[in-house]
Scaffold this motif. Structure first.
Motif, PDB file in Angstrom:
ATOM      1  N   LYS A  25       4.286   9.487  57.640  1.00  0.00           N
ATOM      2  CA  LYS A  25       3.429  10.634  57.926  1.00  0.00           C
ATOM      3  C   LYS A  25       3.861  11.884  57.177  1.00  0.00           C
ATOM      4  O   LYS A  25       3.037  12.746  56.858  1.00  0.00           O
ATOM      5  N   LEU A  26       5.147  11.989  56.937  1.00  0.00           N
ATOM      6  CA  LEU A  26       5.645  13.170  56.219  1.00  0.00           C
ATOM      7  C   LEU A  26       6.926  12.828  55.485  1.00  0.00           C
ATOM      8  O   LEU A  26       7.821  12.182  56.043  1.00  0.00           O
ATOM      9  N   LEU A  27       6.999  13.252  54.262  1.00  0.00           N
ATOM     10  CA  LEU A  27       8.247  13.265  53.500  1.00  0.00           C
ATOM     11  C   LEU A  27       8.376  14.652  52.900  1.00  0.00           C
ATOM     12  O   LEU A  27       7.488  15.108  52.179  1.00  0.00           O
ATOM     13  N   ALA A  28       9.444  15.340  53.237  1.00  0.00           N
ATOM     14  CA  ALA A  28       9.706  16.664  52.668  1.00  0.00           C
ATOM     15  C   ALA A  28      11.157  16.710  52.220  1.00  0.00           C
ATOM     16  O   ALA A  28      12.059  16.345  52.982  1.00  0.00           O
ATOM     17  N   THR A  29      11.374  17.110  50.978  1.00  0.00           N
ATOM     18  CA  THR A  29      12.730  17.259  50.466  1.00  0.00           C
ATOM     19  C   THR A  29      12.894  18.639  49.867  1.00  0.00           C
ATOM     20  O   THR A  29      11.940  19.237  49.365  1.00  0.00           O
ATOM     21  N   SER A  30      14.100  19.142  49.925  1.00  0.00           N
ATOM     22  CA  SER A  30      14.382  20.472  49.401  1.00  0.00           C
ATOM     23  C   SER A  30      14.281  20.491  47.881  1.00  0.00           C
ATOM     24  O   SER A  30      14.729  19.561  47.192  1.00  0.00           O
TER      25      SER A  30
END
Length: 366
Positions: free
Chosen positions: A259-264
């Protein structure tokens, strides 16, 4: 009800008649304005970076900041005789921050106007407002995480890392190996929630949907046995990078729904996103399922779409997608992949839970 303002990630300070009371070249013993030290330190403790755009002699100004005990609080300072708009732009580019998250404070209306003329997204403040900044909502994150409190130190470590890279002789992969990178993926717990929420809020370039998950949303997912909330941290020999990624995964019998992948953005150059995706794909392959990733294009996350495409995700139809129903009409796409085994990274070591084992346990008859 008015919308909350975009949080400021970096405040860029003028020096003469803004940080200190007078002009350094005219008075080498110029003193700080009352309350300036406290404002800089308080912003730093909230995770707001401080930098400098000042028309001054660099050596004199930096030595005076060291004398005043403030030099360590400023990242990538721009002290010289060029245009301040150029200095602000350089700071934003070096920090990889959108101009909408940069603020500038100066005593001269002409300098503020010059910055806004070239970068109208930068919020400008008169030097007389310095004592009020910590009370303004754009400088007041609702949650201050452990990573936020040490954000300056992590950026300063990144500059030292970059400096070493400049002098390194050899392929990029060899340099990455020399860093002794360790990625740790773990199931989130109560302590991690604020870090996860902050990542979904702050990360825009490497956020697959642009969706912000609140503390309440995350708590519901943590309590749902069909969902995995995973946090990602990265360390190397220069120190911790802090929390650099979050995955929200829902397991179905035939597929795993990312549903979500967030990386800096700070760890893009280390290939962290690719390592993370390849690990997840390998876990899905071990479980014998397909992987479906949500993606919603924004004006900032083109890099995330490229990462998904490079990993093998497509918009091709598959019967497994019926369990998810139609994608929402607001631009959400379901990107599909038949999971296959992936090789381990050669540039960093990885510690992670075995999701495939958990999936088998979840569907095994009791």
């Amino acid at each position: 009800m008015t919308d909350k303002p975009t949080l400021v990630k970096c405040l860029v300070w003028d020096l003469d008649n803004t940080v200190w009371d007078g002009t350094l070249l005219e008075d080498p013993d110029v003193e700080l304005f009352p309350g300036i030290r406290e404002t800089i330190i308080e912003l730093d403790s909230r995770g707001v970076l401080n930098s400098i755009a000042s028309k001054n002699d660099y050596d004199l100004a930096w030595k005076h900041l060291e004398k005043l005990g403030l030099a360590e609080y400023f990242v990538h300072p721009q002290i010289g005789w060029g245009r301040k708009s150029d200095s602000v732009a350089e700071i934003a580019e070096r920090l990889n921050f959108a101009l909408t998250t940069i603020a500038f404070i100066d005593d001269l209306p002409t300098e503020r106007a010059e910055v806004n003329y070239h970068s109208d997204a930068v919020r400008c403040y008169d030097a007389t407002q310095a004592g009020e900044l910590t009370g303004l909502p754009e400088f007041s994150p609702e949650i201050v995480t452990v990573d936020a409190r040490r954000r300056r130190e992590m950026y300063q470590a990144s500059f030292r890392r970059d400096a070493e890279k400049e002098t390194f002789n050899g392929p990029d992969e060899d340099f990455l190996r020399s860093l002794d990178l360790v990625m740790a993926i773990k199931r989130a717990d109560e302590v991690d929630l604020s870090r996860v929420e902050e990542l979904t809020l702050r990360t825009s370039q490497m956020n697959a949907t642009g969706v912000h998950y609140s503390d309440a949303d995350l708590r519901k997912l943590l309590a749902d046995p069909d969902h995995e909330v995973l946090t990602v941290t990265l360390t190397d020999r220069f120190g911790p990078h802090g929390a650099v990624g979050v995955l929200l995964l829902e397991r179905h019998p035939r597929l795993w729904h990312l549903k979500l992948l967030a990386t800096s953005c700070r760890v893009v150059t280390f290939g962290a996103g690719a390592v993370l995706l390849n690990w997840l794909i390998d876990e899905a392959a071990r479980a014998g399922g397909h992987l479906v990733a949500d993606f919603r294009a924004t004006d900032r996350n083109r890099m995330m779409e490229i990462a998904y495409r490079f990993a093998g995700f497509t918009t091709d139809a598959c019967d497994c997608l019926t369990v998810l129903g139609e994608a929402a009409a607001d631009g959400l796409q379901h990107l599909h992949l038949v999971a296959d085994r992936r090789d381990a990274s050669t540039t960093m070591s990885l510690t992670a839970p075995e999701l495939a084992v958990a999936a088998e346990t979840a569907v095994r008859p009791g």
